[in-house]
Design a protein around this motif. Structure first.
Motif, PDB file in Angstrom:
ATOM      1  N   UNK A 178       0.829  -1.217   0.000  1.00 55.69           N
ATOM      2  CA  UNK A 178       0.000   0.000   0.000  1.00 55.69           C
ATOM      3  C   UNK A 178       0.863   1.267   0.000  1.00 55.69           C
ATOM      4  N   UNK A 179       1.902   1.242   0.838  1.00 52.83           N
ATOM      5  CA  UNK A 179       2.776   2.425   0.923  1.00 52.83           C
ATOM      6  C   UNK A 179       3.518   2.624  -0.404  1.00 52.83           C
ATOM      7  N   UNK A 180       3.984   1.519  -0.990  1.00 51.21           N
ATOM      8  CA  UNK A 180       4.712   1.624  -2.259  1.00 51.21           C
ATOM      9  C   UNK A 180       3.788   2.148  -3.346  1.00 51.21           C
ATOM     10  N   UNK A 181       2.545   1.668  -3.372  1.00 49.61           N
ATOM     11  CA  UNK A 181       1.675   2.122  -4.450  1.00 49.61           C
ATOM     12  C   UNK A 181       1.294   3.593  -4.253  1.00 49.61           C
ATOM     13  N   UNK A 182       1.165   4.019  -3.007  1.00 44.40           N
ATOM     14  CA  UNK A 182       0.909   5.440  -2.741  1.00 44.40           C
ATOM     15  C   UNK A 182       2.080   6.307  -3.238  1.00 44.40           C
ATOM     16  N   UNK A 183       3.276   5.873  -2.906  1.00 46.62           N
ATOM     17  CA  UNK A 183       4.475   6.616  -3.309  1.00 46.62           C
ATOM     18  C   UNK A 183       4.555   6.714  -4.840  1.00 46.62           C
ATOM     19  N   UNK A 184       4.320   5.588  -5.500  1.00 48.56           N
ATOM     20  CA  UNK A 184       4.367   5.558  -6.970  1.00 48.56           C
ATOM     21  C   UNK A 184       3.296   6.458  -7.584  1.00 48.56           C
ATOM     22  N   UNK A 185       2.110   6.371  -7.018  1.00 48.73           N
ATOM     23  CA  UNK A 185       0.983   7.130  -7.567  1.00 48.73           C
ATOM     24  C   UNK A 185       1.228   8.636  -7.425  1.00 48.73           C
ATOM     25  N   UNK A 186       1.723   9.055  -6.268  1.00 48.52           N
ATOM     26  CA  UNK A 186       1.963  10.493  -6.062  1.00 48.52           C
ATOM     27  C   UNK A 186       3.085  10.979  -6.976  1.00 48.52           C
ATOM     28  N   UNK A 187       4.162  10.207  -7.081  1.00 45.95           N
ATOM     29  CA  UNK A 187       5.280  10.647  -7.927  1.00 45.95           C
ATOM     30  C   UNK A 187       4.857  10.721  -9.388  1.00 45.95           C
ATOM     31  N   UNK A 188       3.977   9.796  -9.811  1.00 46.06           N
ATOM     32  CA  UNK A 188       3.473   9.842 -11.188  1.00 46.06           C
ATOM     33  C   UNK A 188       2.622  11.091 -11.383  1.00 46.06           C
ATOM     34  N   UNK A 189       1.712  11.345 -10.439  1.00 47.63           N
ATOM     35  CA  UNK A 189       0.798  12.480 -10.581  1.00 47.63           C
ATOM     36  C   UNK A 189       1.556  13.810 -10.570  1.00 47.63           C
ATOM     37  N   UNK A 190       2.598  13.884  -9.750  1.00 50.42           N
ATOM     38  CA  UNK A 190       3.347  15.141  -9.610  1.00 50.42           C
ATOM     39  C   UNK A 190       4.537  15.214 -10.568  1.00 50.42           C
ATOM     40  N   UNK A 191       4.700  14.177 -11.386  1.00 47.89           N
ATOM     41  CA  UNK A 191       5.801  14.097 -12.355  1.00 47.89           C
ATOM     42  C   UNK A 191       7.172  14.249 -11.708  1.00 47.89           C
ATOM     43  N   UNK A 192       7.318  13.582 -10.564  1.00 42.42           N
ATOM     44  CA  UNK A 192       8.609  13.590  -9.877  1.00 42.42           C
ATOM     45  C   UNK A 192       9.413  12.371 -10.318  1.00 42.42           C
ATOM     46  N   UNK A 193      10.718  12.505 -10.290  1.00 37.47           N
ATOM     47  CA  UNK A 193      11.590  11.381 -10.601  1.00 37.47           C
ATOM     48  C   UNK A 193      11.789  10.591  -9.310  1.00 37.47           C
ATOM     49  N   UNK A 194      11.576   9.289  -9.386  1.00 39.13           N
ATOM     50  CA  UNK A 194      11.630   8.452  -8.171  1.00 39.13           C
ATOM     51  C   UNK A 194      12.611   7.301  -8.370  1.00 39.13           C
ATOM     52  N   UNK A 195      13.542   7.184  -7.437  1.00 39.61           N
ATOM     53  CA  UNK A 195      14.466   6.052  -7.445  1.00 39.61           C
ATOM     54  C   UNK A 195      14.346   5.364  -6.090  1.00 39.61           C
ATOM     55  N   UNK A 196      13.876   4.129  -6.108  1.00 37.83           N
ATOM     56  CA  UNK A 196      13.596   3.412  -4.869  1.00 37.83           C
ATOM     57  C   UNK A 196      14.432   2.143  -4.780  1.00 37.83           C
ATOM     58  N   UNK A 197      15.184   2.013  -3.708  1.00 33.43           N
ATOM     59  CA  UNK A 197      15.892   0.766  -3.444  1.00 33.43           C
ATOM     60  C   UNK A 197      14.927  -0.200  -2.774  1.00 33.43           C
ATOM     61  N   UNK A 198      14.833  -1.397  -3.309  1.00 30.65           N
ATOM     62  CA  UNK A 198      14.063  -2.424  -2.621  1.00 30.65           C
ATOM     63  C   UNK A 198      14.686  -3.779  -2.924  1.00 30.65           C
ATOM     64  N   UNK A 199      14.640  -4.671  -1.947  1.00 28.87           N
ATOM     65  CA  UNK A 199      15.130  -6.016  -2.257  1.00 28.87           C
ATOM     66  C   UNK A 199      13.951  -6.954  -2.538  1.00 28.87           C
ATOM     67  N   UNK A 200      12.724  -6.377  -2.502  1.00 24.08           N
ATOM     68  CA  UNK A 200      11.536  -7.199  -2.719  1.00 24.08           C
ATOM     69  C   UNK A 200      11.138  -7.143  -4.192  1.00 24.08           C
ATOM     70  N   UNK A 201      11.303  -8.269  -4.885  1.00 20.62           N
ATOM     71  CA  UNK A 201      11.096  -8.264  -6.335  1.00 20.62           C
ATOM     72  C   UNK A 201       9.633  -8.047  -6.714  1.00 20.62           C
ATOM     73  N   UNK A 202       8.712  -8.458  -5.822  1.00 18.29           N
ATOM     74  CA  UNK A 202       7.293  -8.203  -6.114  1.00 18.29           C
ATOM     75  C   UNK A 202       7.007  -6.707  -6.078  1.00 18.29           C
TER      76      UNK A 202
END
Ligand code: ADP
Ligand code: MG
Length: 225
Positions: A178-202
């Protein structure tokens, strides 16, 4: 948005110099949302620190939003970071004695009026679903709520580059999603560049683009040969 050329960074360990980053060339366009994956110790956090100007590479060029970070002294890199980078940490880094709202207020641009600040805070806390929680202390919030508050803090001033280092690493799976999808959705809407480190492939699969640090990093490729 991001351009690296011949970047290398080593750390001294037990009297030896250990190469950590050796990136021949890398470009990220404005508005891209990228998951950065790779094993522990492969330099992912180090790369984010280079991009946020916390550390400088030993050699090479680091350009972010037209700014040559490799040429900047520390004070100028601090200014760059305050203006252009929103950082999200695995363990939130909220100040425990301040409410969620006060934590965000701390970083609101000084040019904002009281009214603009109040409007923006209301808007953003509502947007992340924390409208009823903004006067709570971090300890009175769940971990997912704490990270939502930290996302507001990172995003409210609309820095062009959002760097998130394992932002869901301490959350359970559903909250993480849920948190990841919120972060993605906001960055898409605001046209921000997002670089996220995650070790979770899903979670990485939720991103429009994924990059493996070992595909960027010449060191690992050389060792693998
Ligand atoms: P990752 O985030 O991919 O797990 P890091 O970028 O944190 O990896 O670290 C990569 C390697 O660099 C690790 O071996 C780590 O111990 C080392 N390293 C990171 N920061 C420092 C430092 N300030 N001094 C010495 N070694 C460091
Ligand atoms: Mg790390």
């Amino acid at each position: 948005m991001i351009q690296l050329e011949a970047v290398s960074k080593s750390f001294a360990m037990h009297g030896k110099t250990l190469p950590i980053l050796q990136i021949p060339s890398w470009r990220v366009e404005s508005g891209e949302r990228i998951a950065l994956i790779g094993p522990s110790g492969s330099g992912k956090s180090t790369l984010l620190h280079v991009l946020s100007g916390v550390i400088q590479p030993d050699l090479g060029e680091v350009w972010v939003d037209g700014e040559p970070l490799h040429q900047y002294k520390e004070a100028k890199r601090d200014q760059y970071r305050a203006k252009k980078v929103g950082y999200i940490f695995q363990d939130f880094h909220l100040i425990s004695s301040l409410t969620a709202r006060q934590n965000v207020e701390l970083i609101v641009p000084s040019a904002w009026s009281k009214r603009q600040t109040a409007e923006q805070l209301d808007y953003w806390f509502e947007r992340v679903g924390l409208q009823d929680r903004m006067h709570h202390l971090p300890a009175q919030l769940s971990r997912g709520q704490q990270q939502r508050a930290a996302i507001v803090r990172a995003l409210i001033a609309k820095p062009k580059l959002i760097l998130a280092d394992e932002p869901t690493g301490s959350l359970d799976w559903e909250t993480a999603r849920d948190v990841m999808s919120l972060l993605l959705e906001i960055c898409a809407a605001e046209q921000l560049t997002l670089l996220t480190v995650t070790h979770d492939l899903h979670l990485a699969d939720m991103y429009p683009a994924r990059i493996h640090i070992q595909d960027l990093n010449e060191i690992v490729r050389r060792e693998a040969v």
